[in-house]
Design a protein around this motif. Sequence first.
Motif, PDB file in Angstrom:
ATOM      1  N   VAL A 176       4.025   9.667  14.516  1.00 37.82           N
ATOM      2  CA  VAL A 176       3.777  10.046  13.125  1.00 37.82           C
ATOM      3  C   VAL A 176       2.403   9.511  12.694  1.00 37.82           C
ATOM      4  O   VAL A 176       1.976   8.444  13.149  1.00 37.82           O
ATOM      5  CB  VAL A 176       4.913   9.532  12.201  1.00 37.82           C
ATOM      6  N   HIS A 177       1.728  10.289  11.874  1.00 37.31           N
ATOM      7  CA  HIS A 177       0.378   9.968  11.400  1.00 37.31           C
ATOM      8  C   HIS A 177       0.514   9.570   9.923  1.00 37.31           C
ATOM      9  O   HIS A 177       0.982  10.356   9.111  1.00 37.31           O
ATOM     10  CB  HIS A 177      -0.459  11.246  11.579  1.00 37.31           C
ATOM     11  N   ILE A 178       0.116   8.342   9.611  1.00 36.94           N
ATOM     12  CA  ILE A 178       0.321   7.820   8.250  1.00 36.94           C
ATOM     13  C   ILE A 178      -1.020   7.416   7.657  1.00 36.94           C
ATOM     14  O   ILE A 178      -1.843   6.789   8.335  1.00 36.94           O
ATOM     15  CB  ILE A 178       1.254   6.581   8.290  1.00 36.94           C
ATOM     16  N   ALA A 179      -1.235   7.765   6.385  1.00 36.56           N
ATOM     17  CA  ALA A 179      -2.438   7.308   5.681  1.00 36.56           C
ATOM     18  C   ALA A 179      -2.008   6.446   4.503  1.00 36.56           C
ATOM     19  O   ALA A 179      -0.999   6.731   3.847  1.00 36.56           O
ATOM     20  CB  ALA A 179      -3.246   8.506   5.181  1.00 36.56           C
ATOM     21  N   PHE A 180      -2.768   5.374   4.256  1.00 31.36           N
ATOM     22  CA  PHE A 180      -2.502   4.496   3.119  1.00 31.36           C
ATOM     23  C   PHE A 180      -3.641   4.580   2.113  1.00 31.36           C
ATOM     24  O   PHE A 180      -4.815   4.591   2.487  1.00 31.36           O
ATOM     25  CB  PHE A 180      -2.379   3.034   3.578  1.00 31.36           C
ATOM     26  N   GLU A 181      -3.278   4.578   0.857  1.00 25.54           N
ATOM     27  CA  GLU A 181      -4.281   4.541  -0.209  1.00 25.54           C
ATOM     28  C   GLU A 181      -4.685   3.079  -0.427  1.00 25.54           C
ATOM     29  O   GLU A 181      -3.812   2.198  -0.489  1.00 25.54           O
ATOM     30  CB  GLU A 181      -3.640   5.093  -1.483  1.00 25.54           C
ATOM     31  N   VAL A 216       5.908  10.174   1.775  1.00 26.70           N
ATOM     32  CA  VAL A 216       4.714  10.047   0.938  1.00 26.70           C
ATOM     33  C   VAL A 216       5.124   9.393  -0.379  1.00 26.70           C
ATOM     34  O   VAL A 216       6.147   9.757  -0.959  1.00 26.70           O
ATOM     35  CB  VAL A 216       4.092  11.442   0.680  1.00 26.70           C
ATOM     36  N   GLY A 217       4.351   8.422  -0.808  1.00 30.93           N
ATOM     37  CA  GLY A 217       4.660   7.726  -2.074  1.00 30.93           C
ATOM     38  C   GLY A 217       5.360   6.401  -1.842  1.00 30.93           C
ATOM     39  O   GLY A 217       5.361   5.538  -2.721  1.00 30.93           O
ATOM     40  N   ASP A 218       5.965   6.206  -0.662  1.00 32.52           N
ATOM     41  CA  ASP A 218       6.609   4.915  -0.367  1.00 32.52           C
ATOM     42  C   ASP A 218       5.547   3.842  -0.176  1.00 32.52           C
ATOM     43  O   ASP A 218       4.432   4.127   0.265  1.00 32.52           O
ATOM     44  CB  ASP A 218       7.439   5.005   0.927  1.00 32.52           C
ATOM     45  N   SER A 219       5.934   2.597  -0.473  1.00 34.44           N
ATOM     46  CA  SER A 219       5.002   1.482  -0.258  1.00 34.44           C
ATOM     47  C   SER A 219       5.365   0.720   1.004  1.00 34.44           C
ATOM     48  O   SER A 219       6.540   0.606   1.358  1.00 34.44           O
ATOM     49  CB  SER A 219       5.046   0.517  -1.446  1.00 34.44           C
ATOM     50  N   VAL A 220       4.338   0.206   1.659  1.00 33.02           N
ATOM     51  CA  VAL A 220       4.527  -0.582   2.883  1.00 33.02           C
ATOM     52  C   VAL A 220       3.698  -1.853   2.727  1.00 33.02           C
ATOM     53  O   VAL A 220       2.606  -1.824   2.157  1.00 33.02           O
ATOM     54  CB  VAL A 220       4.029   0.222   4.121  1.00 33.02           C
ATOM     55  N   GLU A 221       4.233  -2.977   3.227  1.00 35.42           N
ATOM     56  CA  GLU A 221       3.464  -4.231   3.192  1.00 35.42           C
ATOM     57  C   GLU A 221       2.446  -4.210   4.327  1.00 35.42           C
ATOM     58  O   GLU A 221       2.819  -4.119   5.510  1.00 35.42           O
ATOM     59  CB  GLU A 221       4.400  -5.418   3.380  1.00 35.42           C
ATOM     60  N   VAL A 222       1.180  -4.316   3.970  1.00 33.60           N
ATOM     61  CA  VAL A 222       0.107  -4.209   4.969  1.00 33.60           C
ATOM     62  C   VAL A 222      -0.885  -5.362   4.778  1.00 33.60           C
ATOM     63  O   VAL A 222      -1.245  -5.696   3.653  1.00 33.60           O
ATOM     64  CB  VAL A 222      -0.656  -2.865   4.815  1.00 33.60           C
ATOM     65  N   MET A 223      -1.312  -5.949   5.895  1.00 31.97           N
ATOM     66  CA  MET A 223      -2.307  -7.022   5.843  1.00 31.97           C
ATOM     67  C   MET A 223      -3.705  -6.431   6.091  1.00 31.97           C
ATOM     68  O   MET A 223      -3.818  -5.390   6.758  1.00 31.97           O
ATOM     69  CB  MET A 223      -1.995  -8.069   6.918  1.00 31.97           C
ATOM     70  N   LEU A 240       0.843  -1.194   0.000  1.00 34.15           N
ATOM     71  CA  LEU A 240       0.000   0.000   0.000  1.00 34.15           C
ATOM     72  C   LEU A 240       0.876   1.241   0.000  1.00 34.15           C
ATOM     73  O   LEU A 240       1.911   1.286   0.678  1.00 34.15           O
ATOM     74  CB  LEU A 240      -0.902   0.030   1.244  1.00 34.15           C
ATOM     75  N   LYS A 241       0.402   2.226  -0.755  1.00 39.60           N
ATOM     76  CA  LYS A 241       1.190   3.452  -0.873  1.00 39.60           C
ATOM     77  C   LYS A 241       0.809   4.440   0.232  1.00 39.60           C
ATOM     78  O   LYS A 241      -0.381   4.648   0.507  1.00 39.60           O
ATOM     79  CB  LYS A 241       0.909   4.079  -2.238  1.00 39.60           C
ATOM     80  N   ALA A 242       1.819   5.029   0.877  1.00 42.87           N
ATOM     81  CA  ALA A 242       1.558   6.044   1.900  1.00 42.87           C
ATOM     82  C   ALA A 242       1.193   7.356   1.210  1.00 42.87           C
ATOM     83  O   ALA A 242       1.931   7.846   0.356  1.00 42.87           O
ATOM     84  CB  ALA A 242       2.788   6.242   2.780  1.00 42.87           C
ATOM     85  N   THR A 243       0.012   7.885   1.547  1.00 44.98           N
ATOM     86  CA  THR A 243      -0.431   9.136   0.926  1.00 44.98           C
ATOM     87  C   THR A 243      -0.288  10.314   1.881  1.00 44.98           C
ATOM     88  O   THR A 243      -0.487  11.459   1.499  1.00 44.98           O
ATOM     89  CB  THR A 243      -1.903   9.036   0.489  1.00 44.98           C
ATOM     90  N   LYS A 244       0.010  10.007   3.122  1.00 52.30           N
ATOM     91  CA  LYS A 244       0.212  11.083   4.094  1.00 52.30           C
ATOM     92  C   LYS A 244       1.207  10.582   5.125  1.00 52.30           C
ATOM     93  O   LYS A 244       1.086   9.461   5.618  1.00 52.30           O
ATOM     94  CB  LYS A 244      -1.122  11.411   4.767  1.00 52.30           C
ATOM     95  N   VAL A 245       2.205  11.370   5.413  1.00 52.16           N
ATOM     96  CA  VAL A 245       3.149  11.065   6.490  1.00 52.16           C
ATOM     97  C   VAL A 245       3.365  12.392   7.206  1.00 52.16           C
ATOM     98  O   VAL A 245       4.083  13.262   6.701  1.00 52.16           O
ATOM     99  CB  VAL A 245       4.501  10.543   5.952  1.00 52.16           C
TER     100      VAL A 245
END
Length: 362
Positions: free
Chosen positions: A20-25, A92-99, A7-12
């Motif tokens: 830190v507050h992170i949002a995923f698209e 922002v824009g980095d991808s993270v592995e999320v379940m 998932l791509k981080a759209t807000k960091v």
Amino acid sequence: MHHFHQLKATKVSRETNDCVHIAFEIPENLKHEFSFKQGQYLNVRFVFGEDDLRRSYSIINAPSEENPELEILVKHLDQGKVSTYLNRELKVGDSVEVMAPSGHFYTHYHISNQKTYIGLAAGSGISPVLSNIKEALYQEPQSSAYLFFSNKSFTDIIFKKEIDDLVEKFEGRLKVIFLLSREKHFEDELFEGRISAEKLDLLFQRFTDIPVQDSTYFICGPSEMIKGISDYLKKEKKVPSLQIMYEYYAAPDEEGNAEMSDEFKAIPNLESMVTLIIDDDEYSFHLNSKKKSILDQALAEKLPVPFACKGGVCCTCKAQVMEGEVFMEKNFALTDDEVERGFVLTCQCHPTTNVVMLNYDV
Ligand code: FES
């Protein structure tokens, strides 16, 4: 079912000095899999060299909010590789592995309910509590909520602006009481210190309109706070257990090493054939009952078992016993009802019969 997705981080954005507050698209094709309930969490995975690290972070959003992204809060821990990366490196824009979301720190809401919900949160424990309080206010127009929220200092108050906005939005239905544990900021000492049973007793005396026994509670914070408050509510205030929900984010320290417990010493020393059902595939291995946990052995065999905390807290490693019996060392995640139905936390389980079969797909 237990897969990680990129998932791509759209807000960091920095929430406080150490959070830190992170949002995923969520891409269109994953929207269904990533639908969630209030109070659930996301597991994230990072592979640093040889280390396959998993962590669980509660979702801040409420399902009824119009927000296409999923947001989490990550508190920086000094020795925490994942929390350090997410706080210092992620962009922002980095991808993270999320379940996909999991967890059951929630209750069911209904439009006709007229209830009072009380959130008791310390620091980053606010995320799942806030998610539940928001959902209650959105779904139940006749219900109201109180939030008792402690932070170290005024500048450490997490989501201060969002909480103030919610108070305004749900005018008269949400009352928030901030407490500061390391700063004298308020004129009244009642609002200084941590949330404890003693403090709550004083707060209830002050806020006499709270229907203490009939309210539903959401508690998240350090383990001693959860234990102290839930015992107080059950024993002193006679609040039924079903109205008290809590979420640990770390195993209680005082539990110590359960492998040394008398219960663990008493289990039979035997060799077991363990079979695991994971995503419709079956895997088998031999395991001595006194040695590794079933999850640890499965990981040693390089099986695709789901896990995160390995401490009996997050519930990611949950499976149902289909055959045989196991001994579960600790459980801070499963409900009594789930345990009765044969669910176990495999990171805490040792086989106690010669044949054991567990199903992760239920
Ligand atoms: S991995 Fe978290 S409870 Fe087992």
